[in-house]
Design an enzyme around this catalytic site. Structure first.
Site, mmCIF file in Angstrom:
data_model
loop_
_atom_site.group_PDB
_atom_site.id
_atom_site.type_symbol
_atom_site.label_atom_id
_atom_site.label_comp_id
_atom_site.label_asym_id
_atom_site.label_seq_id
_atom_site.Cartn_x
_atom_site.Cartn_y
_atom_site.Cartn_z
ATOM 1 N N ASP A 1 0.836 -1.190 0.000
ATOM 2 C CA ASP A 1 0.000 0.000 0.000
ATOM 3 C C ASP A 1 0.877 1.248 0.000
ATOM 4 O O ASP A 1 1.954 1.265 0.590
ATOM 5 C CB ASP A 1 -0.907 0.016 1.234
ATOM 6 C CG ASP A 1 -0.117 0.043 2.530
ATOM 7 O OD1 ASP A 1 0.032 1.125 3.126
ATOM 8 O OD2 ASP A 1 0.386 -1.024 2.950
ATOM 9 N N SER A 2 0.422 2.285 -0.688
ATOM 10 C CA SER A 2 1.095 3.577 -0.717
ATOM 11 C C SER A 2 2.558 3.398 -1.133
ATOM 12 O O SER A 2 2.830 2.872 -2.213
ATOM 13 C CB SER A 2 0.950 4.266 0.641
ATOM 14 O OG SER A 2 1.286 5.621 0.572
#
Length: 317
Positions: free
Chosen positions: A146-147
């Site tokens: 994520d991210s």
């Protein structure tokens, strides 16, 4: 329209912006706060943890009780390359592993500024080759993050491809950070509240902390700047109301044009990192269900299926 639960989360983030902008917390304080927040997260029921040393990198096996044998998620957590840990993402990784029905390996890769590029990428590569040495075939590994962890997952694919190493079956990016240059246009008016929060956290400084002496345009730092041919199927999830939304869409378009199969799922009106709040925000659990659907398709379809069989689709939550 997003759920009432998400509206509460959004209001909380907006309320936090003023104090953050005033105090400008330093990185050690942000790291400590992220760790303290992790105490409020709980693992899903019947998901078990096992500490593991991955060639000197602290890691953790996350094993659902009914996990299928022989397949694995390699998970790389987010945090702008400067914060985050096994603790901050344990609940999310547990839920994702449970929904996908496989074990996940999460690693606590080295962070900037103490360990700038290419330290995080080296650790991701070490973990991938460690899984191969444990007997997992490349086709039985899906890399996810994520991210910044999503950007790191994409950089891992690029590094493997350029070194002519075997690639994993697929990769999943949950709001991946694909361009660390963060051009001014990225902080869009449609993301006004989120932009103010990110500015308060001084996120523009995080990319340079990671890159150090390397240009932010380096393709293994900003995968959006890379040649995107020859990659395995990608699942990219992003909200149309988050700062990284346009970057992720442009990345998906370029990857498709280069012949890489891309599934792009665009959710409506959600904040960055909404996946972390799966216990509270229903859109997060929906997103993780779609990741599970994607992995099942990857592991059911023949490895030699033509690129067109992994159609690029746009889905709205």
């Amino acid at each position: 329209m997003s759920s009432p639960q998400h509206a509460v989360l959004q209001q909380f983030l907006v309320a936090a912006t003023g104090p953050l902008a005033e105090r400008r917390p330093r990185l050690p304080a942000m790291r400590l706060f992220a760790e303290l927040l992790a105490f409020g997260q709980f693992m899903p029921w019947n998901v078990f943890l096992e500490d593991v040393d991955v060639e000197g990198i602290p890691g953790e096996w996350v094993r659902p009780a009914e996990a299928a044998e022989g397949r694995v998620l390699l998970y790389l957590h987010g945090g702008g390359y400067v914060l985050g840990s096994l603790n901050t993402h344990r609940s999310l990784v547990g839920r994702l592993a449970q929904k996908c029905g496989v074990a996940a390996l999460a690693i606590n890769y080295r962070k900037a500024p103490e360990y700038p590029f290419p330290a995080a990428l080296e650790d991701a590569l070490t973990a991938y080759f460690w899984l191969l040495n444990q007997g997992y075939a490349p086709a039985d590994i899906v890399v996810a993050g994520d991210s910044a962890g999503g950007g790191l997952a994409l950089a891992l694919l690029l590094a493997l491809r350029d070194a002519d190493e075997p690639l994993p079956a697929a990769a999943v990016g949950l709001s991946p950070w694909t361009d660390l240059q963060l051009p001014a246009g990225t902080l869009r008016s449609v993301c006004h509240d989120e932009s103010l929060l990110l500015e308060a956290l001084e996120i523009r400084n995080w990319g340079p902390l990671y890159a150090a002496e390397t240009p932010l345009s380096h393709p293994l730092i900003s995968p959006a700047r890379a040649e995107l041919h020859g990659l395995p199927p990608l699942l990219l999830q992003v909200s149309d109301a988050e700062v990284l939304g346009d970057d992720v869409r442009r990345f998906a378009e370029r990857a498709r044009a280069a012949g890489t199969p891309v599934t792009l799922q665009i959710f409506d009106g959600l904040v960055h990192w909404w996946h972390l709040f799966w216990r509270f925000v229903p859109e997060a659990d929906i997103a993780l269900d779609r990741v599970a659907d994607f992995t099942r398709q990857i592991w059911v379809l023949p490895a030699a299926a033509p690129a067109g069989s992994a159609a690029a689709i746009r889905q709205a939550a």
